[in-house]
Design an enzyme around this catalytic site. Structure first.
Site, short mmCIF file in Angstrom:
data_model
loop_
_atom_site.label_atom_id
_atom_site.label_comp_id
_atom_site.label_asym_id
_atom_site.label_seq_id
_atom_site.Cartn_x
_atom_site.Cartn_y
_atom_site.Cartn_z
N ASP A 81 16.91 56.80 58.17
CA ASP A 81 15.88 55.78 58.11
C ASP A 81 16.13 54.90 56.87
OD1 ASP A 81 13.43 54.50 58.66
OD2 ASP A 81 12.28 55.95 57.48
N HIS A 82 16.03 53.59 57.03
CA HIS A 82 16.19 52.65 55.91
C HIS A 82 17.42 52.87 55.05
CE1 HIS A 82 12.45 50.39 56.29
NE2 HIS A 82 11.87 51.52 56.64
N GLY A 178 3.36 53.29 54.29
CA GLY A 178 2.52 54.03 53.34
C GLY A 178 1.14 54.32 53.85
N HIS A 205 7.52 50.53 62.37
CA HIS A 205 7.52 51.31 61.12
C HIS A 205 6.10 51.36 60.59
CE1 HIS A 205 11.93 51.56 59.88
NE2 HIS A 205 11.91 51.19 61.14
ZN ZN Z 1 10.18 51.88 57.60
#
Ligand code: ZN
Length: 280
Positions: A81-82, A178, A205
């Protein structure tokens, strides 16, 4: 069992459900996530993001992920991821990750395209699938003046997909990374436009605090992968807090068990929401 990213997403796209991609920072997270998937007969993506490497190093977590995928009785994909650089993406490919998200969303469009293309070229040779991102997914903890300025543009999405030939695209439609302070409002109309134009699996996301209605609209309009990270961390923290408050003689083994259980519960909750249960 290992199932390629592209295949997992293709089934989700045709059958209008989303596969949860769960960030697992520990053995307990990974164990709980796989148990949840097996119990619900759901495909699953287990992943780790580059920003998480300082406390969950990729080289240490990769064997855990890969063994979990091999032994599982349901389709599992191990995903980075990322990934923030070509170097990290190639390291992940060498470790056996089956798919990589390269995140060039903060770069100017042409630079994002150039970098993504280079990673796709290497990935193709190694049979690895690629997710890229276009538009900016904000952070729930930072202030933003005008959120609509960072939404993924429909024309740009078509251009980006044509140029890079990615397997999935993460988009920005008001979703945030977040822990949300307030539940965000997603721009479903924009999602529909991007989906109608491209007919490619899309990724959401920041799946930790989205409303029930928005999740449903997403999975019925082309979102095939939803990233969930914060919700698992919150679930584990809450469970441990309760454990220490209610148990007079806490011990480490029990604590580990609580961590696996909390991870499993959080994953089950999201899989039911994403309608991936019974799809394995
Ligand atoms: Zn993300």
């Amino acid at each position: 069992m290992f199932v390629p990213f592209k295949e997992i997403l293709k089934d989700a796209y045709s059958n209008k459900y989303a596969v949860g991609a769960f960030n697992c920072l520990s053995l307990e997270n990974a164990m709980g996530a796989i148990q949840a998937a097996e119990e619900l007969r759901s495909p699953i993506i287990i992943q780790l993001a580059e920003v998480q490497f300082p406390y969950s190093p990729m080289e240490k977590m990769a064997p855990v992920f890969i063994e979990s995928a091999e032994k599982a009785s349901i389709p599992v994909c191990v995903h980075l991821d990322h990934g923030q650089s070509l170097e990290t993406c190639v390291r992940a490919m060498k470790l056996g990750f089956q798919s990589i998200m390269y995140d060039g969303a903060n770069l100017p469009l042409e630079e994002n395209i150039r970098n993504t293309k280079e990673i796709v070229r290497i990935a193709r040779a190694l049979n690895v699938d690629i997710e890229a991102e276009l538009g900016k997914v904000g952070n729930a903890n930072s202030e933003q003046d005008n959120v609509s300025d960072i939404f993924t543009d429909v024309d740009e999405s078509a251009y980006f997909i044509k140029e890079t030939a990615v397997d999935a695209l993460a988009i920005a439609i008001g979703n945030l990374h977040g822990k949300y302070v307030a539940t965000p409002q997603l721009n479903i109309e924009r999602l529909q436009e991007i989906n109608n134009r491209n007919r490619l699996p899309l990724v959401l996301h920041g799946g930790s605090g989205t409303s029930f209605e928005d999740f449903k609209s997403c999975i019925h309009n082309g979102i095939c992968k939803i990233n969930v990270a914060t919700a698992i961390q919150i679930a584990v923290t809450n469970k441990l807090e309760k454990y220490f408050k209610t148990v007079s003689n806490p011990n480490y083994i029990d604590m580990k068990y609580q961590m696996v259980e909390a991870s499993k519960e959080a994953v089950i909750e999201h899989m039911l929401l994403f309608e991936s249960n019974g799809k394995a």
